[in-house]
Design an enzyme around this catalytic site. Structure first.
Site, PDB file in Angstrom:
ATOM      1  N   HIS A   1       4.804  -0.071   0.025  1.00 22.35           N
ATOM      2  CA  HIS A   1       5.129  -0.640   1.292  1.00 22.35           C
ATOM      3  C   HIS A   1       4.529  -1.888   1.977  1.00 22.35           C
ATOM      4  O   HIS A   1       3.633  -1.540   1.558  1.00 22.35           O
ATOM      5  CB  HIS A   1       6.074  -0.076   2.304  1.00 22.35           C
ATOM      6  CG  HIS A   1       4.751   0.508   3.204  1.00 22.35           C
ATOM      7  ND1 HIS A   1       4.636   2.068   2.807  1.00 22.35           N
ATOM      8  CD2 HIS A   1       4.126   0.883   3.885  1.00 22.35           C
ATOM      9  CE1 HIS A   1       3.894   3.316   3.100  1.00 22.35           C
ATOM     10  NE2 HIS A   1       3.519   1.984   4.929  1.00 22.35           N
ATOM     11  N   ARG A  17       5.765   6.866  13.564  1.00 24.12           N
ATOM     12  CA  ARG A  17       5.426   7.249  12.588  1.00 24.12           C
ATOM     13  C   ARG A  17       5.165   8.390  12.600  1.00 24.12           C
ATOM     14  O   ARG A  17       3.481   9.215  12.845  1.00 24.12           O
ATOM     15  CB  ARG A  17       4.371   6.323  11.667  1.00 24.12           C
ATOM     16  CG  ARG A  17       4.860   6.685  10.111  1.00 24.12           C
ATOM     17  CD  ARG A  17       3.851   6.254   9.164  1.00 24.12           C
ATOM     18  NE  ARG A  17       2.496   6.989   9.007  1.00 24.12           N
ATOM     19  CZ  ARG A  17       1.209   6.177   9.156  1.00 24.12           C
ATOM     20  NH1 ARG A  17       1.177   4.128   8.897  1.00 24.12           N
ATOM     21  NH2 ARG A  17       0.243   6.385   8.990  1.00 24.12           N
ATOM     22  N   ASP A  31       0.492   5.113   1.478  1.00 27.27           N
ATOM     23  CA  ASP A  31       0.036   5.633   3.153  1.00 27.27           C
ATOM     24  C   ASP A  31      -1.034   6.867   2.210  1.00 27.27           C
ATOM     25  O   ASP A  31      -1.210   7.252   2.164  1.00 27.27           O
ATOM     26  CB  ASP A  31       1.092   6.253   3.868  1.00 27.27           C
ATOM     27  CG  ASP A  31       1.216   5.432   5.024  1.00 27.27           C
ATOM     28  OD1 ASP A  31       1.092   4.069   5.073  1.00 27.27           O
ATOM     29  OD2 ASP A  31       2.711   5.411   4.688  1.00 27.27           O
ATOM     30  N   HIS A  44       0.236  -1.363   0.472  1.00 14.65           N
ATOM     31  CA  HIS A  44       0.288  -0.422  -0.262  1.00 14.65           C
ATOM     32  C   HIS A  44       1.039   0.988   0.021  1.00 14.65           C
ATOM     33  O   HIS A  44       2.276   1.409   0.490  1.00 14.65           O
ATOM     34  CB  HIS A  44      -1.015   0.101   1.189  1.00 14.65           C
ATOM     35  CG  HIS A  44       0.117   0.443   2.361  1.00 14.65           C
ATOM     36  ND1 HIS A  44       0.588  -0.906   3.333  1.00 14.65           N
ATOM     37  CD2 HIS A  44      -0.054   1.793   3.030  1.00 14.65           C
ATOM     38  CE1 HIS A  44       1.571  -0.646   4.235  1.00 14.65           C
ATOM     39  NE2 HIS A  44       0.733   0.963   3.935  1.00 14.65           N
TER      40      HIS A  44
END
Length: 293
Positions: free
Chosen positions: A269, A284, A111, A109
């Site tokens: 990723h 993150r 993000d 995917h």
């Protein structure tokens, strides 16, 4: 190996990890980069060149983590994942024995493409990880586009796709909560092929959040009946599967205080979930992006 001089007394070294994507950067302190214009400019240039950068042994504070990410732009929160209460924009991705072992990480995917303006990128830190397992894979979607047959490139040049949080994060929620999530974050529509605003490169821009092609059902692609349905679905699945091609990938093994910084506009990723019941805690900082074109 690429060596870039940052100042007379220091060098920032970037060693390529694959032919297409990824470099490990050494001889740099990310806490200094967070507060130094010249160091940050060089780091950003390396990011545009390599698409994802990796760092080890960076025991910086959460405040410096946030400050580094803010160098790229404003930070965004996540409607499902929890954030650090003292550092807005620092999202906690904690997988421990109290977590549900099945989650939405193990799909390729990009993000938050369910946003009208998906993130520019992210700065991700490993706080705690398993002794083995829990790697993350990144994919160069410029290389994936370039490798497509010309007839496929021609076919998808003007296509657009719908991206949904409701059909991904929301799918596990009760129907009322799922509809409320959709009302707050309506599906976004993006070009199947976007252009990188810094490099001008073409990017294959469909991933696990893409549910369907929105302008495939037209006279050029269908005849009658259900002819359009398998054509559109098969094409989208074929495009999504390009992220799984090993030649476009780089894989990173996490250690505590290691970092990854990636350009979300041109990569996908996949967080490998092979470590249960070990613990994996990541933090993150996601950076607000622009509207794909």
């Amino acid at each position: 190996m690429t060596v870039i001089t940052t100042q007379p007394t220091a060098t920032m070294r970037a060693e390529r990890l694959t032919a297409h994507i990824g470099a490990q950067v050494t001889d740099v302190d990310l806490a200094q980069v967070a507060h130094d214009d010249n160091l940050f400019a060089e780091l950003r240039a390396l990011l545009i060149q390599h698409k994802v950068l990796f760092f080890r042994d960076q025991p910086i504070s959460r405040a410096d983590h946030v400050a580094l990410a803010r160098r790229f732009g404003e930070l965004e929160s996540h409607p499902v994942l929890g954030s650090d209460p003292d550092h807005p924009g620092l999202v906690r991705i904690y997988k421990d024995l109290d977590s549900d072992r099945e989650a939405y990480e193990n799909a390729f995917h990009c993000d938050a493409t369910w946003r009208e303006c998906p993130p520019f990128g992210s700065v991700l830190r490993c706080v705690e990880g398993p002794d083995v397992g829990g790697d993350t894979i990144w994919v160069d979607m410029v290389a994936a586009y370039n490798a497509l047959p010309q007839d496929v490139k021609d076919r998808i040049a003007d296509l657009r796709a719908r991206h949904s949080i409701e059909a991904s994060f929301g799918a596990r929620l009760p129907i009322e909560q799922r509809h409320a999530l959709h009302a707050k974050f309506p599906d976004a529509e993006h070009p199947v092929v976007r252009t990188h605003p810094d490099t001008g490169e073409k990017i294959l821009f469909v991933n696990a959040f893409a549910t369907h092609l929105t302008n495939f059902h037209n006279d050029a692609n269908i005849r009658f009946g259900f002819d359009y349905a398998p054509g559109a679905g098969d094409l989208l699945q074929y495009l999504q599967r390009q992220a799984a091609v090993p030649e476009f990938q780089v894989r990173w093994r996490w250690t505590p205080d290691s970092f990854a910084i990636w350009d979300n506009r041109c990569t996908q990723h996949y967080a490998v979930q092979d470590y249960w019941p070990a613990v994996r805690r990541m933090e993150r900082a996601g950076i607000v992006g622009d509207r794909p074109y």
